[in-house]
Write a protein that holds these residues in place. Sequence first.
Motif, PDB file in Angstrom:
ATOM      1  N   ILE A  67       0.851  -1.185   0.000  1.00 24.84           N
ATOM      2  CA  ILE A  67       0.000   0.000   0.000  1.00 24.84           C
ATOM      3  C   ILE A  67       0.887   1.236   0.000  1.00 24.84           C
ATOM      4  O   ILE A  67       0.685   2.161  -0.782  1.00 24.84           O
ATOM      5  CB  ILE A  67      -0.949  -0.001   1.215  1.00 24.84           C
ATOM      6  N   VAL A  68       1.882   1.246   0.878  1.00 24.48           N
ATOM      7  CA  VAL A  68       2.785   2.388   0.997  1.00 24.48           C
ATOM      8  C   VAL A  68       4.134   1.903   1.519  1.00 24.48           C
ATOM      9  O   VAL A  68       4.204   0.948   2.286  1.00 24.48           O
ATOM     10  CB  VAL A  68       2.176   3.485   1.914  1.00 24.48           C
ATOM     11  N   TYR A  69       5.182   2.554   1.065  1.00 31.23           N
ATOM     12  CA  TYR A  69       6.537   2.329   1.576  1.00 31.23           C
ATOM     13  C   TYR A  69       6.943   3.570   2.358  1.00 31.23           C
ATOM     14  O   TYR A  69       6.694   4.694   1.916  1.00 31.23           O
ATOM     15  CB  TYR A  69       7.544   2.164   0.428  1.00 31.23           C
ATOM     16  N   LEU A  70       7.595   3.362   3.499  1.00 30.19           N
ATOM     17  CA  LEU A  70       8.178   4.450   4.271  1.00 30.19           C
ATOM     18  C   LEU A  70       9.679   4.187   4.315  1.00 30.19           C
ATOM     19  O   LEU A  70      10.127   3.204   4.913  1.00 30.19           O
ATOM     20  CB  LEU A  70       7.584   4.497   5.681  1.00 30.19           C
ATOM     21  N   LEU A  71      10.440   5.042   3.661  1.00 26.91           N
ATOM     22  CA  LEU A  71      11.873   4.833   3.495  1.00 26.91           C
ATOM     23  C   LEU A  71      12.652   5.801   4.375  1.00 26.91           C
ATOM     24  O   LEU A  71      12.623   7.014   4.145  1.00 26.91           O
ATOM     25  CB  LEU A  71      12.263   5.035   2.023  1.00 26.91           C
ATOM     26  N   PRO A  72      13.361   5.307   5.402  1.00 25.98           N
ATOM     27  CA  PRO A  72      14.089   6.203   6.306  1.00 25.98           C
ATOM     28  C   PRO A  72      15.296   6.848   5.646  1.00 25.98           C
ATOM     29  O   PRO A  72      16.093   6.194   4.981  1.00 25.98           O
ATOM     30  CB  PRO A  72      14.508   5.287   7.463  1.00 25.98           C
ATOM     31  N   ARG A  73      15.406   8.145   5.838  1.00 23.42           N
ATOM     32  CA  ARG A  73      16.536   8.936   5.345  1.00 23.42           C
ATOM     33  C   ARG A  73      17.083   9.736   6.527  1.00 23.42           C
ATOM     34  O   ARG A  73      16.546   9.663   7.622  1.00 23.42           O
ATOM     35  CB  ARG A  73      16.087   9.873   4.217  1.00 23.42           C
ATOM     36  N   GLY A  74      18.103  10.530   6.334  1.00 23.54           N
ATOM     37  CA  GLY A  74      18.663  11.326   7.423  1.00 23.54           C
ATOM     38  C   GLY A  74      17.759  12.481   7.803  1.00 23.54           C
ATOM     39  O   GLY A  74      17.590  13.405   7.024  1.00 23.54           O
ATOM     40  N   LYS A  75      17.127  12.415   8.968  1.00 23.32           N
ATOM     41  CA  LYS A  75      16.234  13.448   9.520  1.00 23.32           C
ATOM     42  C   LYS A  75      14.935  13.635   8.733  1.00 23.32           C
ATOM     43  O   LYS A  75      14.226  14.625   8.911  1.00 23.32           O
ATOM     44  CB  LYS A  75      16.953  14.796   9.677  1.00 23.32           C
ATOM     45  N   PHE A  76      14.619  12.707   7.845  1.00 19.37           N
ATOM     46  CA  PHE A  76      13.333  12.708   7.158  1.00 19.37           C
ATOM     47  C   PHE A  76      13.094  11.314   6.604  1.00 19.37           C
ATOM     48  O   PHE A  76      13.945  10.438   6.725  1.00 19.37           O
ATOM     49  CB  PHE A  76      13.275  13.771   6.044  1.00 19.37           C
ATOM     50  N   PHE A  77      11.949  11.105   6.024  1.00 21.69           N
ATOM     51  CA  PHE A  77      11.703   9.850   5.337  1.00 21.69           C
ATOM     52  C   PHE A  77      10.973  10.133   4.037  1.00 21.69           C
ATOM     53  O   PHE A  77      10.449  11.218   3.819  1.00 21.69           O
ATOM     54  CB  PHE A  77      10.943   8.849   6.217  1.00 21.69           C
ATOM     55  N   LYS A  78      10.986   9.153   3.184  1.00 20.12           N
ATOM     56  CA  LYS A  78      10.338   9.251   1.877  1.00 20.12           C
ATOM     57  C   LYS A  78       9.151   8.292   1.874  1.00 20.12           C
ATOM     58  O   LYS A  78       9.275   7.159   2.325  1.00 20.12           O
ATOM     59  CB  LYS A  78      11.331   8.872   0.784  1.00 20.12           C
TER      60      LYS A  78
END
Length: 139
Positions: A67-78
Amino acid sequence: MDKSIFTEKKTIPDDAALMNSLGETYNFGQTIANYVHLKYTAATDEWNYPGEKYGWNFRIKDKKRAIVYLLPRGKFFKVVLVFGQKAVDTIMKSQINDTIKTEIESAKAYAEGRSIGIDIKDDTILNDIKELIDIKLAN
């Protein structure tokens, strides 16, 4: 390259690591995940490691698809969503932000649909994300 900040295959990210790495945006990810589960109670959560090139990602799925992907990044996510043509048509007629519409319209169409990735650095786009999730679940 757009890569997860969690690249160690043996270590699945936990809440403490996510809170530390994502900062205040951690709560926005929780808001999105809770929204999906509210709208589709049978959804399941899954951490996925497609390889060192991409690192860890979190996805919320129904029986057949993400349904959705939450991709961790530095100090935010995509947030990444994939839409079939019927959903794309619905999005184009919606009140969703024009920048998102332009990105979806210009995305290459694959068999599984058109993919869009949206950086979540504050809460200004959360209502559009919720509307995109509603459209995804309806189509």
